[in-house]
Design a protein around this motif. Structure first.
Motif, PDB file in Angstrom:
ATOM      1  N   TRP A  51       0.792  -1.154   0.121  1.00  0.00           N
ATOM      2  CA  TRP A  51       0.199   0.110   0.102  1.00  0.00           C
ATOM      3  C   TRP A  51       0.878   1.131   0.172  1.00  0.00           C
ATOM      4  CZ3 TRP A  51      -4.502   2.007  -0.947  1.00  0.00           C
ATOM      5  CH2 TRP A  51      -4.784   3.476  -0.348  1.00  0.00           C
ATOM      6  N   HIS A  52       1.761   1.355   0.856  1.00  0.00           N
ATOM      7  CA  HIS A  52       2.669   2.473   0.969  1.00  0.00           C
ATOM      8  C   HIS A  52       3.644   2.614  -0.116  1.00  0.00           C
ATOM      9  CE1 HIS A  52       1.154   4.022   4.916  1.00  0.00           C
ATOM     10  NE2 HIS A  52       0.982   2.724   5.241  1.00  0.00           N
ATOM     11  N   ARG A  53       4.037   1.528  -0.694  1.00  0.00           N
ATOM     12  CA  ARG A  53       5.081   1.591  -1.803  1.00  0.00           C
ATOM     13  C   ARG A  53       4.144   1.990  -3.164  1.00  0.00           C
ATOM     14  NH1 ARG A  53       9.524  -3.024  -1.491  1.00  0.00           N
ATOM     15  NH2 ARG A  53      10.840  -2.353   0.165  1.00  0.00           N
ATOM     16  N   ASN A  54       2.973   1.583  -3.339  1.00  0.00           N
ATOM     17  CA  ASN A  54       2.431   1.603  -4.577  1.00  0.00           C
ATOM     18  C   ASN A  54       0.991   2.325  -4.736  1.00  0.00           C
ATOM     19  OD1 ASN A  54       4.688   0.025  -6.360  1.00  0.00           O
ATOM     20  ND2 ASN A  54       3.777  -1.511  -4.829  1.00  0.00           N
ATOM     21  N   ARG A  55       0.096   1.447  -3.949  1.00  0.00           N
ATOM     22  CA  ARG A  55      -1.358   1.799  -4.090  1.00  0.00           C
ATOM     23  C   ARG A  55      -1.681   3.200  -3.337  1.00  0.00           C
ATOM     24  NH1 ARG A  55      -4.475  -4.018  -3.541  1.00  0.00           N
ATOM     25  NH2 ARG A  55      -4.070  -4.666  -5.733  1.00  0.00           N
ATOM     26  N   ALA A  56      -1.058   3.837  -2.427  1.00  0.00           N
ATOM     27  CA  ALA A  56      -1.190   4.943  -1.797  1.00  0.00           C
ATOM     28  C   ALA A  56      -1.191   5.903  -2.952  1.00  0.00           C
ATOM     29  CB  ALA A  56      -0.102   5.335  -0.656  1.00  0.00           C
ATOM     30  N   ARG A  57      -0.116   5.941  -3.847  1.00  0.00           N
ATOM     31  CA  ARG A  57      -0.129   6.810  -4.944  1.00  0.00           C
ATOM     32  C   ARG A  57      -1.225   6.581  -6.006  1.00  0.00           C
ATOM     33  NH1 ARG A  57       5.240   5.813  -3.601  1.00  0.00           N
ATOM     34  NH2 ARG A  57       5.290   4.203  -5.523  1.00  0.00           N
ATOM     35  N   SER A  58      -1.285   5.436  -6.312  1.00  0.00           N
ATOM     36  CA  SER A  58      -2.162   5.207  -7.471  1.00  0.00           C
ATOM     37  C   SER A  58      -3.677   5.057  -7.277  1.00  0.00           C
ATOM     38  CB  SER A  58      -1.478   3.795  -8.163  1.00  0.00           C
ATOM     39  OG  SER A  58      -1.809   2.794  -7.382  1.00  0.00           O
ATOM     40  N   MET A  59      -4.171   4.670  -6.154  1.00  0.00           N
ATOM     41  CA  MET A  59      -5.620   4.284  -5.518  1.00  0.00           C
ATOM     42  C   MET A  59      -5.821   5.532  -4.747  1.00  0.00           C
ATOM     43  SD  MET A  59      -5.418   0.392  -5.987  1.00  0.00           S
ATOM     44  CE  MET A  59      -6.919   0.124  -6.269  1.00  0.00           C
ATOM     45  N   THR A  60      -6.576   6.432  -4.855  1.00  0.00           N
ATOM     46  CA  THR A  60      -6.807   7.368  -4.097  1.00  0.00           C
ATOM     47  C   THR A  60      -8.503   8.021  -4.226  1.00  0.00           C
ATOM     48  OG1 THR A  60      -6.382   9.175  -5.448  1.00  0.00           O
ATOM     49  CG2 THR A  60      -4.532   8.488  -4.424  1.00  0.00           C
ATOM     50  N   ALA A  61      -8.870   8.396  -2.921  1.00  0.00           N
ATOM     51  CA  ALA A  61     -10.224   8.805  -3.077  1.00  0.00           C
ATOM     52  C   ALA A  61     -10.614   9.977  -3.988  1.00  0.00           C
ATOM     53  CB  ALA A  61     -10.540   9.384  -1.584  1.00  0.00           C
ATOM     54  N   THR A  62      -9.458  10.702  -4.551  1.00  0.00           N
ATOM     55  CA  THR A  62      -9.966  11.761  -5.520  1.00  0.00           C
ATOM     56  C   THR A  62     -10.744  11.197  -6.817  1.00  0.00           C
ATOM     57  OG1 THR A  62      -8.047  13.021  -4.613  1.00  0.00           O
ATOM     58  CG2 THR A  62      -8.643  13.411  -7.045  1.00  0.00           C
ATOM     59  N   TRP A  63     -10.129  10.043  -7.288  1.00  0.00           N
ATOM     60  CA  TRP A  63     -10.726   9.390  -8.422  1.00  0.00           C
ATOM     61  C   TRP A  63     -12.150   8.600  -8.047  1.00  0.00           C
ATOM     62  CZ3 TRP A  63      -8.389  11.740 -11.785  1.00  0.00           C
ATOM     63  CH2 TRP A  63      -6.863  12.264 -11.605  1.00  0.00           C
ATOM     64  N   LEU A  64     -11.849   7.947  -6.836  1.00  0.00           N
ATOM     65  CA  LEU A  64     -13.107   7.294  -6.576  1.00  0.00           C
ATOM     66  C   LEU A  64     -14.304   8.137  -6.500  1.00  0.00           C
ATOM     67  CD1 LEU A  64     -14.553   4.658  -5.531  1.00  0.00           C
ATOM     68  CD2 LEU A  64     -13.494   4.957  -3.402  1.00  0.00           C
ATOM     69  N   ASP A  65     -14.148   9.141  -5.396  1.00  0.00           N
ATOM     70  CA  ASP A  65     -15.113  10.053  -5.200  1.00  0.00           C
ATOM     71  C   ASP A  65     -15.999  10.920  -6.668  1.00  0.00           C
ATOM     72  OD1 ASP A  65     -14.697   9.740  -2.978  1.00  0.00           O
ATOM     73  OD2 ASP A  65     -13.582  11.699  -2.293  1.00  0.00           O
TER      74      ASP A  65
ATOM     75  N   SER B 169     -10.492  -1.163 -11.444  1.00  0.00           N
ATOM     76  CA  SER B 169     -10.746  -0.764 -10.114  1.00  0.00           C
ATOM     77  C   SER B 169     -11.332   0.744 -10.102  1.00  0.00           C
ATOM     78  CB  SER B 169      -9.274  -0.530  -9.552  1.00  0.00           C
ATOM     79  OG  SER B 169      -9.391   0.347  -8.322  1.00  0.00           O
ATOM     80  N   ALA B 170     -12.254   0.983  -9.234  1.00  0.00           N
ATOM     81  CA  ALA B 170     -13.098   2.146  -9.089  1.00  0.00           C
ATOM     82  C   ALA B 170     -12.197   3.268  -8.457  1.00  0.00           C
ATOM     83  CB  ALA B 170     -14.151   1.838  -8.052  1.00  0.00           C
ATOM     84  N   SER B 171     -10.814   3.094  -8.199  1.00  0.00           N
ATOM     85  CA  SER B 171     -10.020   4.049  -7.497  1.00  0.00           C
ATOM     86  C   SER B 171      -8.729   4.277  -8.210  1.00  0.00           C
ATOM     87  CB  SER B 171     -10.013   3.679  -5.995  1.00  0.00           C
ATOM     88  OG  SER B 171      -9.151   2.498  -5.969  1.00  0.00           O
TER      89      SER B 171
ATOM     90  N   ALA C 270      -6.896  17.717 -14.891  1.00  0.00           N
ATOM     91  CA  ALA C 270      -8.062  18.028 -15.511  1.00  0.00           C
ATOM     92  C   ALA C 270      -9.099  16.898 -15.934  1.00  0.00           C
ATOM     93  CB  ALA C 270      -7.595  18.566 -17.027  1.00  0.00           C
ATOM     94  N   ALA C 271      -8.883  15.536 -15.295  1.00  0.00           N
ATOM     95  CA  ALA C 271      -9.448  14.582 -15.814  1.00  0.00           C
ATOM     96  C   ALA C 271     -10.811  14.597 -15.107  1.00  0.00           C
ATOM     97  CB  ALA C 271      -8.792  13.257 -15.098  1.00  0.00           C
ATOM     98  N   GLU C 272     -11.692  14.147 -16.219  1.00  0.00           N
ATOM     99  CA  GLU C 272     -13.140  14.076 -15.699  1.00  0.00           C
ATOM    100  C   GLU C 272     -13.833  12.763 -16.249  1.00  0.00           C
ATOM    101  OE1 GLU C 272     -15.045  17.414 -17.859  1.00  0.00           O
ATOM    102  OE2 GLU C 272     -14.267  18.792 -16.745  1.00  0.00           O
ATOM    103  N   VAL C 273     -14.884  12.285 -15.393  1.00  0.00           N
ATOM    104  CA  VAL C 273     -15.259  11.134 -15.911  1.00  0.00           C
ATOM    105  C   VAL C 273     -16.284  11.221 -17.105  1.00  0.00           C
ATOM    106  CG1 VAL C 273     -17.088   9.260 -15.237  1.00  0.00           C
ATOM    107  CG2 VAL C 273     -15.659  10.358 -13.368  1.00  0.00           C
ATOM    108  N   ARG C 274     -15.988  10.628 -18.107  1.00  0.00           N
ATOM    109  CA  ARG C 274     -16.707  10.553 -19.333  1.00  0.00           C
ATOM    110  C   ARG C 274     -17.056   9.135 -19.763  1.00  0.00           C
ATOM    111  NH1 ARG C 274     -11.542  13.237 -22.319  1.00  0.00           N
ATOM    112  NH2 ARG C 274     -11.371  14.197 -20.277  1.00  0.00           N
ATOM    113  N   LEU C 275     -17.876   9.412 -21.156  1.00  0.00           N
ATOM    114  CA  LEU C 275     -18.247   8.036 -21.833  1.00  0.00           C
ATOM    115  C   LEU C 275     -17.118   7.640 -22.402  1.00  0.00           C
ATOM    116  CD1 LEU C 275     -20.435   6.059 -22.589  1.00  0.00           C
ATOM    117  CD2 LEU C 275     -20.742   7.723 -24.810  1.00  0.00           C
ATOM    118  N   LEU C 276     -16.770   6.117 -22.168  1.00  0.00           N
ATOM    119  CA  LEU C 276     -15.687   5.791 -22.992  1.00  0.00           C
ATOM    120  C   LEU C 276     -15.977   4.720 -24.084  1.00  0.00           C
ATOM    121  CD1 LEU C 276     -13.370   4.963 -19.806  1.00  0.00           C
ATOM    122  CD2 LEU C 276     -13.313   7.111 -21.239  1.00  0.00           C
ATOM    123  N   GLY C 277     -17.108   4.284 -23.973  1.00  0.00           N
ATOM    124  CA  GLY C 277     -17.600   3.336 -25.087  1.00  0.00           C
ATOM    125  C   GLY C 277     -18.734   2.763 -24.832  1.00  0.00           C
TER     126      GLY C 277
END
Length: 301
Positions: A34-48, A244-246, A287-294
């Motif tokens: 978690w501290h080496r990898n997922r703490a940076r790549s999986m955050t509440a910003t994207w999930l929220d 993953s949702a985050s 600048a990332a926003e949730v959008r239609l991907l397909g």
């Protein structure tokens, strides 16, 4: 028209403060990861952001296919229950556990107890797998592949009894004329993931579906966006995985995403349209926003 959202593997963070004795197990590996990898790549910003977009859709139900937590600490499990309550009421969301929810012996029992309202079947008073929830023309069948596994393993198992009960449930639901959706965490198809992360008795799921059939299978675990199939009695059954949702953009796995399924029709003439919504892997983080991907039309046997 019945509209179902599918998301998976939120791996809710950050990790709470951890006592040394809680790490005297496989958890120490997950803690370091978690501290080496997922703490940076999986955050509440994207999930929220993903959840905000999902809740803005006209949904009938949400399917969540496991790995809510990381190393299954008691504080993680209780925090996940509070998070579930912000998503949807238990009548409008169905959950199955993942391998991280069963990270060490005893964790799965505590998680199932804490999240029980989201994985209790119709007319049942407590969780038991497989469970079934009938919602309009749809039957959601929750299968647990979650098991505590050894270090460096993320395997799952359903067991002979659960596979047998799944087959019987699918046959009953077919007679009821319902669109049958099987939910589980690990992928049931062959060569879907590495040996140390596989569903060890995936052949049992394939055998149950080949005999009794279903219309759709949803899973998580791999953190990939895949559309494959396994054999059913009347043709290939779609098997769909969502990232993953985050997960943040710019990493090895695809960024956070959920899928929408619009289901209509009747037995012998079902129609299921799938819409992918999430972050663009090429988007700048700020600048990332949730959008239609397909959009895709699934072939239903």
């Amino acid at each position: 028209m019945f509209v179902l959202a599918h998301l998976s593997d939120p791996h809710l963070g950050p990790l709470p403060e951890t006592r040394l004795r809680e790490l005297m197990s496989k958890r120490v590996l997950g803690y370091v990861n978690w501290h080496r990898n997922r703490a940076r790549s999986m955050t509440a910003t994207w999930l929220d952001g993903l959840i905000k977009d999902m809740q803005a859709q006209p949904l009938d139900h949400v399917a969540l296919t496991g790995d809510l937590v990381n190393i299954a600490l008691d504080l993680e499990i209780s925090a996940a229950r509070r998070w579930l309550e912000t998503l949807a009421p238990p009548t409008e969301m169905s959950l199955v556990p993942g391998n991280h929810d069963a990270y060490v012996p005893g964790a799965l029992r505590r998680a199932v107890h804490a999240w029980a309202p989201y994985m209790t079947g119709d007319r049942e008073t407590a969780p038991a797998f497989p469970y079934v929830r009938r919602r309009g023309p749809v039957a959601l069948v929750g299968v647990s592949s979650a098991r505590a596994s050894g270090p460096w393993l993320a395997t799952g198992r359903v067991g002979a009894r659960q596979a047998r009960d799944l087959r019987d449930l699918l046959e009953t639901l077919k007679d009821e004329g319902l669109f049958r959706i099987v939910m589980l965490h690990h992928p049931p198809q062959q060569r879907a993931t590495a040996w140390n992360k596989r569903l060890t008795d995936a052949s049992r799921i394939r055998a149950a579906v080949k005999r009794a059939g279903c219309e759709l299978i949803l899973h998580g675990h791999t953190h990939l966006a895949t559309r494959t199939a396994i054999d059913g009695p009347d043709g290939p059954v779609p098997v769909i995985c969502v990232p993953s949702a985050s997960n943040a953009p710019g990493h090895k796995r695809p960024p956070a995403r959920y899928n929408l399924f619009r289901i209509s029709g009747k037995v012998g003439a079902w129609r299921c349209d799938m819409e992918e919504r999430g972050y663009d892997a090429r988007a700048a983080e700020l600048a990332a926003e949730v959008r239609l991907l397909g959009r895709h039309r699934l072939v239903i046997p």
